[in-house]
Design an enzyme around this catalytic site. Structure first.
Site, PDB file in Angstrom:
ATOM      1  CE  LYS A 195     -11.956   8.482 -18.570  1.00 59.51           C
ATOM      2  NZ  LYS A 195     -12.414   9.795 -18.142  1.00 59.51           N
ATOM      3  CG  ASP A 233      -9.240  16.516 -15.004  1.00 58.00           C
ATOM      4  OD1 ASP A 233      -8.464  15.333 -15.563  1.00 58.00           O
ATOM      5  OD2 ASP A 233      -9.797  16.313 -14.365  1.00 58.00           O
ATOM      6  NE  ARG A 288      -2.759   1.409   3.652  1.00 57.50           N
ATOM      7  CZ  ARG A 288      -2.301  -0.142   4.734  1.00 57.50           C
ATOM      8  NH1 ARG A 288      -2.369  -0.874   4.131  1.00 57.50           N
ATOM      9  NH2 ARG A 288      -1.883   0.971   5.227  1.00 57.50           N
ATOM     10  CE1 TYR A 302     -16.098  11.182 -15.733  1.00 54.65           C
ATOM     11  CE2 TYR A 302     -15.600  11.400 -13.686  1.00 54.65           C
ATOM     12  CZ  TYR A 302     -16.081  10.975 -14.718  1.00 54.65           C
ATOM     13  OH  TYR A 302     -15.968  10.014 -15.084  1.00 54.65           O
TER      14      TYR A 302
HETATM   15  C1  LIG Z   1     -12.613   9.398 -16.727  1.00 56.92           C
HETATM   16  C2  LIG Z   1     -12.332  11.326 -16.754  1.00 56.92           C
HETATM   17  C3  LIG Z   1     -12.135  11.087 -14.651  1.00 56.92           C
HETATM   18  C4  LIG Z   1     -12.249  10.522 -13.907  1.00 56.92           C
HETATM   19  O1  LIG Z   1     -11.298   9.571 -14.391  1.00 56.92           O
HETATM   20  P1  LIG Z   1     -11.688   8.161 -13.790  1.00 56.92           P
HETATM   21  O2  LIG Z   1     -10.493   6.860 -14.064  1.00 56.92           O
HETATM   22  O3  LIG Z   1     -12.606   7.232 -14.550  1.00 56.92           O
HETATM   23  O4  LIG Z   1     -11.593   7.838 -12.453  1.00 56.92           O
HETATM   24  C5  LIG Z   1     -11.619  12.732 -14.458  1.00 56.92           C
HETATM   25  N1  LIG Z   1     -11.513  13.572 -15.102  1.00 56.92           N
HETATM   26  C6  LIG Z   1     -11.505  13.612 -16.632  1.00 56.92           C
HETATM   27  C7  LIG Z   1     -11.947  14.544 -17.144  1.00 56.92           C
HETATM   28  C8  LIG Z   1     -12.296  12.113 -17.272  1.00 56.92           C
HETATM   29  O5  LIG Z   1     -12.456  12.674 -18.042  1.00 56.92           O
END
Ligand SMILES: *Cc1c(COP(=O)(O)O)cnc(C)c1O
Length: 401
Positions: free
Chosen positions: A210, A185, A60, A113
């Protein structure tokens, strides 16, 4: 190879990885061990003392395959360090929970998001953190919102799902003048387009799910930044909250990252071609792609994005009804949520639904959002198929509406 001086395509292959000194393996092994014999002088028991570069103790805290991924991502973001998480959500919420406490103030982009927006509205409020929501494309508004209790400014650029941009360098300067930090982000942009830390941001958040993994078969997240700033996040979000990525998932992302720069180049070329096709189609009302001259912030896109990405959003003249009809007619483009994988994905994102559950904008912000999105946008994650096949698929589906 950590933070190597090489360029991105080379870093994507070599940073954080090398020939295994024990077996001679040239592909990074999956180390599944949950516990390790620590070096004699390692301080490993408390989350607050742990240094991932001084050896491993318990999974962890950190482990070799996961650490290889952290080093590769740090190199790709030109960051001193990186922490990976079980999901992109865990990376964002881990940062917020560690940096913010009751009485603090956060300024958040009102379009981001949806999961992050809901966390800010509900969970942060529950813990006594006050959040102001701004249109992050409006610098005057960001300036007005930042005050002496502001600890963190959070933006998503290009913002999901309308691809509205935030000027990272300007917003970093505004945050720093007020003694706050900036978290970006950068999931839609990816390090192929933008290096937020070099523009002044303090933290970069990614959903590895992604484009970075890129194959639509892993859930993961990452947070990059200065080592001293990430250390307490690693302690709280991983050692205490336990939001860890497993070694097998880390290995899959390492594998996906080998082709990341090549994929992003191809994603961009396909997206540009299809954005231009859609822009000239008589049934299309509006197209948003940072690489098009018609994007309202194309000048900013050219300034802060080296690659305009694989995401295109558009609206049809026939609105939501036409959009739903079109999506049903598509063949190789799959009507499903998520984005950034090898195969094309497309989804209609309703303004009313986003507003009700996630964004909860005031009247003025909602009116501005509707100027872009109307009653909703079709969000298209352009894949790596042959671009003529994608164009033909869109054309035959548009013919049907
Ligand atoms: C998908 C996404 C997230 C969240 O990510 P997960 O891996 O699905 O938890 C956060 N920000 C953006 C812009 C995203 O496209």
């Amino acid at each position: 190879m950590k933070n190597s001086r090489h360029r991105d395509a080379t870093k994507a292959l070599h940073a954080g990885e090398g020939v295994d000194p024990v077996t001679g393996a040239t592909a990074t092994p999956i180390v599944a061990s949950a516990t390790f014999v620590p070096p004699e002088d390692a301080k490993i028991f408390s989350a607050y003392e742990y240094d991932p570069d001084k050896g491993y103790s318990y999974i962890r805290w950190g482990s070799p395959t996961v650490r290889a991924l952290e080093e590769k991502l740090a190199a790709l973001e030109d960051a001193e360090d990186c922490v990976v998480f079980a999901s992109g959500m865990a990376a964002a919420t881990g940062l917020f929970l560690q940096k913010l406490k009751a009485g603090d103030h956060m300024v958040s982009a009102n379009v981001c998001y949806p999961g992050v927006a809901e966390f800010a509205h509900d969970t942060l409020a529950k813990f006594g953190v006050e959040v102001s929501y701004v249109d992050a494309s409006d610098l005057a508004e960001v300036r007005r919102a930042v005050g002496n209790k502001t600890r963190l400014v959070f933006v998503d650029t290009p913002a999901n799902p309308i691809l509205r941009l935030a000027d990272i360098a300007e917003i970093a300067a505004i945050a720093h003048r007020a003694g706050a930090e900036l978290a970006v982000d950068s999931t839609f942009a990816t390090p192929a387009a933008t290096k937020p830390l070099a523009l002044g941001a303090d933290y970069v958040i990614h959903s590895l799910t992604k484009f970075l993994n890129g194959h639509g078969d892993v859930l993961g997240g990452a947070l990059a930044g200065a080592k001293a700033k990430l250390k307490p996040v690693r302690g709280e979000a991983l050692v205490h909250l336990g939001a860890n990525l497993g070694p097998f998932e880390a290995w899959l992302v390492l594998r996906g990252l080998q082709t990341f720069p090549a994929r992003m180049h191809f994603h961009q070329e396909n997206a540009r071609h299809l954005a231009q096709f859609l822009e000239h189609h008589p049934k299309v009302e509006r197209v948003f792609y940072p690489g098009l001259e018609s994007h309202p912030q194309h000048a900013l896109a050219k300034k802060q994005m080296k690659n305009f990405g694989g995401m295109v959003s558009f609206r049809l003249k026939g609105g939501e009804g036409a959009a739903k009809k079109m999506l049903q007619r598509l063949g190789i483009i799959t009507n499903a949520v998520s984005l950034g994988k090898t195969k094309s994905l497309i989804y209609f994102i309703s303004t009313a639904e986003l507003q009700k559950h996630s964004f909860r904008m005031d009247e003025n912000h909602l009116a501005r959002y509707r100027e872009w999105a109307g009653e909703g946008v079709i969000r298209f994650s352009v894949g790596l198929e042959d671009r003529e096949d994608l164009r033909e698929d869109l054309a035959q589906a548009l013919d049907a509406v």
